[in-house]
Design a protein around this motif. Sequence first.
Motif, mmCIF file in Angstrom:
data_model
loop_
_atom_site.group_PDB
_atom_site.id
_atom_site.type_symbol
_atom_site.label_atom_id
_atom_site.label_comp_id
_atom_site.label_asym_id
_atom_site.label_seq_id
_atom_site.Cartn_x
_atom_site.Cartn_y
_atom_site.Cartn_z
ATOM 1 N N ASP A 1 -0.725 -22.654 11.323
ATOM 2 C CA ASP A 1 -0.100 -21.931 10.217
ATOM 3 C C ASP A 1 0.835 -20.848 10.757
ATOM 4 O O ASP A 1 0.461 -20.077 11.648
ATOM 5 C CB ASP A 1 -1.192 -21.287 9.358
ATOM 6 C CG ASP A 1 -0.602 -20.488 8.204
ATOM 7 O OD1 ASP A 1 -0.130 -21.101 7.237
ATOM 8 O OD2 ASP A 1 -0.619 -19.244 8.298
ATOM 9 N N LYS A 2 2.049 -20.781 10.229
ATOM 10 C CA LYS A 2 3.064 -19.859 10.747
ATOM 11 C C LYS A 2 2.631 -18.395 10.650
ATOM 12 O O LYS A 2 2.852 -17.616 11.575
ATOM 13 C CB LYS A 2 4.386 -20.063 9.999
ATOM 14 C CG LYS A 2 5.066 -21.394 10.288
ATOM 15 C CD LYS A 2 6.377 -21.509 9.535
ATOM 16 C CE LYS A 2 7.053 -22.840 9.818
ATOM 17 N NZ LYS A 2 8.332 -22.974 9.062
ATOM 18 N N LYS A 3 2.041 -18.029 9.519
ATOM 19 C CA LYS A 3 1.616 -16.636 9.346
ATOM 20 C C LYS A 3 0.506 -16.281 10.339
ATOM 21 O O LYS A 3 0.495 -15.188 10.917
ATOM 22 C CB LYS A 3 1.143 -16.412 7.913
ATOM 23 C CG LYS A 3 2.261 -16.497 6.876
ATOM 24 C CD LYS A 3 1.726 -16.208 5.487
ATOM 25 C CE LYS A 3 2.851 -16.265 4.465
ATOM 26 N NZ LYS A 3 2.357 -16.011 3.084
ATOM 27 N N LYS A 4 -0.419 -17.204 10.535
ATOM 28 C CA LYS A 4 -1.503 -16.975 11.485
ATOM 29 C C LYS A 4 -0.951 -16.878 12.903
ATOM 30 O O LYS A 4 -1.379 -16.026 13.698
ATOM 31 C CB LYS A 4 -2.523 -18.115 11.389
ATOM 32 C CG LYS A 4 -3.746 -17.922 12.271
ATOM 33 C CD LYS A 4 -4.736 -19.075 12.072
ATOM 34 C CE LYS A 4 -5.968 -18.869 12.959
ATOM 35 N NZ LYS A 4 -6.945 -19.978 12.791
ATOM 36 N N MET B 1 2.108 -15.947 13.798
ATOM 37 C CA MET B 1 2.876 -14.718 13.966
ATOM 38 C C MET B 1 1.954 -13.505 14.101
ATOM 39 O O MET B 1 2.235 -12.591 14.887
ATOM 40 C CB MET B 1 3.839 -14.524 12.796
ATOM 41 C CG MET B 1 5.088 -15.382 12.884
ATOM 42 S SD MET B 1 6.024 -15.113 14.419
ATOM 43 C CE MET B 1 6.427 -13.366 14.290
ATOM 44 N N PHE B 2 0.855 -13.496 13.351
ATOM 45 C CA PHE B 2 -0.082 -12.380 13.468
ATOM 46 C C PHE B 2 -0.647 -12.293 14.881
ATOM 47 O O PHE B 2 -0.650 -11.227 15.510
ATOM 48 C CB PHE B 2 -1.227 -12.549 12.462
ATOM 49 C CG PHE B 2 -2.319 -11.526 12.620
ATOM 50 C CD1 PHE B 2 -2.164 -10.243 12.107
ATOM 51 C CD2 PHE B 2 -3.504 -11.841 13.290
ATOM 52 C CE1 PHE B 2 -3.160 -9.286 12.260
ATOM 53 C CE2 PHE B 2 -4.502 -10.891 13.445
ATOM 54 C CZ PHE B 2 -4.330 -9.611 12.930
ATOM 55 N N ASN B 3 -1.130 -13.429 15.393
ATOM 56 C CA ASN B 3 -1.686 -13.458 16.744
ATOM 57 C C ASN B 3 -0.608 -13.252 17.801
ATOM 58 O O ASN B 3 -0.867 -12.643 18.847
ATOM 59 C CB ASN B 3 -2.407 -14.781 16.987
ATOM 60 C CG ASN B 3 -3.698 -14.901 16.205
ATOM 61 O OD1 ASN B 3 -4.675 -14.226 16.487
ATOM 62 N ND2 ASN B 3 -3.700 -15.761 15.197
ATOM 63 N N ASN B 4 0.575 -13.744 17.512
ATOM 64 C CA ASN B 4 1.702 -13.576 18.430
ATOM 65 C C ASN B 4 2.042 -12.098 18.599
ATOM 66 O O ASN B 4 2.147 -11.590 19.722
ATOM 67 C CB ASN B 4 2.906 -14.353 17.889
ATOM 68 C CG ASN B 4 4.152 -14.189 18.746
ATOM 69 O OD1 ASN B 4 4.079 -13.862 19.931
ATOM 70 N ND2 ASN B 4 5.302 -14.414 18.148
ATOM 71 N N TYR C 1 6.946 -21.847 19.981
ATOM 72 C CA TYR C 1 6.315 -22.439 18.794
ATOM 73 C C TYR C 1 7.292 -23.384 18.087
ATOM 74 O O TYR C 1 6.915 -24.496 17.697
ATOM 75 C CB TYR C 1 5.877 -21.324 17.856
ATOM 76 C CG TYR C 1 5.277 -21.804 16.552
ATOM 77 C CD1 TYR C 1 3.928 -22.149 16.477
ATOM 78 C CD2 TYR C 1 6.057 -21.897 15.399
ATOM 79 C CE1 TYR C 1 3.369 -22.572 15.281
ATOM 80 C CE2 TYR C 1 5.505 -22.321 14.202
ATOM 81 C CZ TYR C 1 4.168 -22.662 14.140
ATOM 82 O OH TYR C 1 3.625 -23.089 12.956
#
Length: 225
Positions: free
Chosen positions: A156-159, A161-164, A94
């Motif tokens: 979006d970074k938070k999105k 990381m959640f999916n990651n 990413y």
Amino acid sequence: MNNFDWTQLINPEFYILMEFGGVKMGLLVILFIIFAETGLFAGFFLPGDSLLFLAGIYSELLTRQIAVGNEFANVVLLSALVSAAGVFGNMVGYWFGVKGGTYLYNKEDTFWFKEKYLLQSRDFFDKYGGKAIIFARFLPIFRTFAPIVAGIAAMDKKKFMFNNILGSVLWSFSMIFAGHYLSAMFLDKFGIDLKKHIEYIVIGIVLVTTLPVLWKLFKKRVHIE
């Protein structure tokens, strides 16, 4: 090393049983490979899915030096370590997409990089959005380039990381637990030691994980024609 055969590089059992100076290196090698699949963009030839399934079969050997308790706890620990390696690999992919991913569209093809894989992953990402990060974990090639495309698309970074994290946990735990408990079941109920049929297991997993990719490419080619 005198008996080394280059075909061993696509055999996941080779990595699991690897030794250096008499020290078992299987666990470290597995973690590096899982990281490299996305962090170093080498996923198109590394045996990711079959490697994790076999890691489940060999979980006792792999966790012998870091055993924390009972059998279940050790399998959980192995799965958690692999999940972490996958998460960090995706984070590097990413980051590369954010910082210089557009450079890849103008990069010449090499053994390590094929532009068509990047374009296919972009189409995959456009179709599934953030969920592509989760789905891609279970698909060779796509899991290598999906985080790069996410970075290029400024997801979006938070999105991300959640999916990651969710994708890495689902992938590693499902593959490793399946390998571990299916191996035990076959041995207990049928007297079949899966360790003696590794080649068939690898072929089966490769077919299961690559057929959806090949089918997608076939449909796309037919549509174009």
